[in-house]
Design an enzyme around this catalytic site. Structure first.
Site, PDB file in Angstrom:
ATOM      1  N   ILE A  95      12.120  22.241  21.924  1.00 27.48           N
ATOM      2  CA  ILE A  95      12.405  22.908  20.642  1.00 27.48           C
ATOM      3  C   ILE A  95      11.888  24.345  20.643  1.00 27.48           C
ATOM      4  CG2 ILE A  95      12.033  22.792  18.133  1.00 27.48           C
ATOM      5  CD1 ILE A  95      11.794  19.866  18.216  1.00 27.48           C
ATOM      6  N   HIS A 108      21.247  29.639  20.291  1.00 25.76           N
ATOM      7  CA  HIS A 108      20.649  29.307  18.996  1.00 25.76           C
ATOM      8  C   HIS A 108      20.655  30.523  18.066  1.00 25.76           C
ATOM      9  CE1 HIS A 108      18.132  27.731  15.969  1.00 25.76           C
ATOM     10  NE2 HIS A 108      16.979  28.160  16.420  1.00 25.76           N
TER      11      HIS A 108
END
Ligand code: TXD
Length: 319
Positions: free
Chosen positions: A119, A176
């Protein structure tokens, strides 16, 4: 059957929330690891003390020793530093790259059979670095970003249409955040694609463009509000969906940063694409045909990711 074991590397905002969700969903026993002594132990104990109230059975252990990750089925990595207002995700690269090298070595030694979900930002580069440093098979190492980006997109669309979030699906590709590529023609309300909803008068192209931009800036919007950290509830929920699909062999189709080997014309790096997650990890990469405009946006996103990986290779030539 023995309970699964979930290792959480990083016991900060996301790590603590991951531990809570894993407990509430009874996904398995949880080990919370952090280099700050006391924090993982304190959070684990606090969460364990909530288990009688919520009625879940899970062992929760806090630790500062990698050994405790031994035999983990899933490892979720949030270790590193998050953004402060005004910082881009890419500003984190130097610090977090070193963290990935340490964490990768720890996973290789104690949890080499785990499904690893990264993450830590900048996500697409850090997941690459984690796979390189751990030496695990690429299909067992994925990055979480797309589930979060598409969840933000789904939430904004559900608000715009005044319908249940459950009936809104969204399709995003690419890196992202800033360079993510939302695909409106594959995003739907109960199967009706967004361009059709514009034709039906449910919304306008202008409003849709604004929602897409808000989705791209979704992380910065939260950083701007919180001022002392970045989003953690939605990122944790997103990674738990991926972990659950692996542990229960659900074979969900989720957008993840996955290692590509020629799909979408990309080879050897991690980029966000839809994948099937099951007991074997990333079991399939879903490759759809992109039109010219979509391909141009996707290529831009891929180039941004390549730039970050080049920067990593300069900092850590051994990777
Ligand atoms: O979509 C996404 N991928 C993301 C990513 C969405 C939101 C936030 N995203 C990134 O997750 C964020 O930019 C950060 O890089 C990570 C973790 O975010 P979090 O909000 O949980 O950060 P915290 O609260 O600062 O927690 C990080 C913890 C903290 O407790 C540190 O002590 C620990 O990491 N840390 C380490 N743990 C283990 N090993 C090492 N080396 C280490 N260094 C720091």
């Amino acid at each position: 059957m023995a309970r699964s074991k979930i290792g959480l590397v990083g016991a900060g905002q996301i790590g603590g929330t991951l531990a809570h969700l894993a407990g509430l969903k009874e996904l398995g026993d949880v080990v919370l690891f952090d280099i700050v002594d006391g924090v993982p132990q304190g959070k684990a104990l606090d969460l364990a003390e909530s288990s009688p109230v919520d009625g879940f059975d899970a062992k929760l252990k806090g630790t500062s020793s990698y050994e405790d990750l031994g035999g983990a089925d899933v490892v979720i990595v949030t270790a590193g530093v998050p953004r402060k207002p005004g910082m881009s995700r890419d500003d984190l690269i130097g610090v977090n790259l070193k963290v990935m090298e340490q964490v990768g070595a720890g996973i290789a030694k104690y949890a080499p059979d785990a499904f690893v979900i990264c993450i830590t930002n900048p996500l697409d580069a850090m997941v690459w670095a984690l796979q390189q440093s751990s030496g695990l098979k690429p299909e067992k190492v994925v990055g979480m970003a797309g589930v979060l980006d598409s969840s933000r997109f789904r939430y904004f669309l559900a608000e715009e249409f005044n319908v249940s979030v459950e009936d809104v699906t969204a399709f995003v590709l690419g890196g992202h955040g800033d360079t993510m590529v939302p695909l409106p023609r594959y995003s739907t309300v109960a199967g009706i694609p967004l361009p059709d909803l514009v034709k039906m008068g449910w919304t306008t192209k202008e409003k849709l463009d604004k929602i897409i931009q808000r989705t791209r800036d979704g992380g910065a919007e939260i950083v701007g509000l919180l001022k002392t950290g970045s989003a953690f509830y939605a990122p944790a929920a997103s990674a738990i969906a991926m972990a659950e699909s692996y542990l229960k062999d659900k074979k969900r189709v989720l957008p993840c940063a996955a290692h590509l080997t020629g799909q979408y014309g990309v080879d050897g790096i991690y980029v966000g694409v839809p994948v099937v997650i099951g007991a074997a990890g990333v079991e399939r990469i879903v490759e759809i045909e992109l039109d010219r405009a979509e391909k141009a946006e996707f290529d831009k996103s891929v180039n941004a990711v390549k730039g970050l990986i080049e920067a990593c290779k300069t900092i850590a030539p051994n990777l």
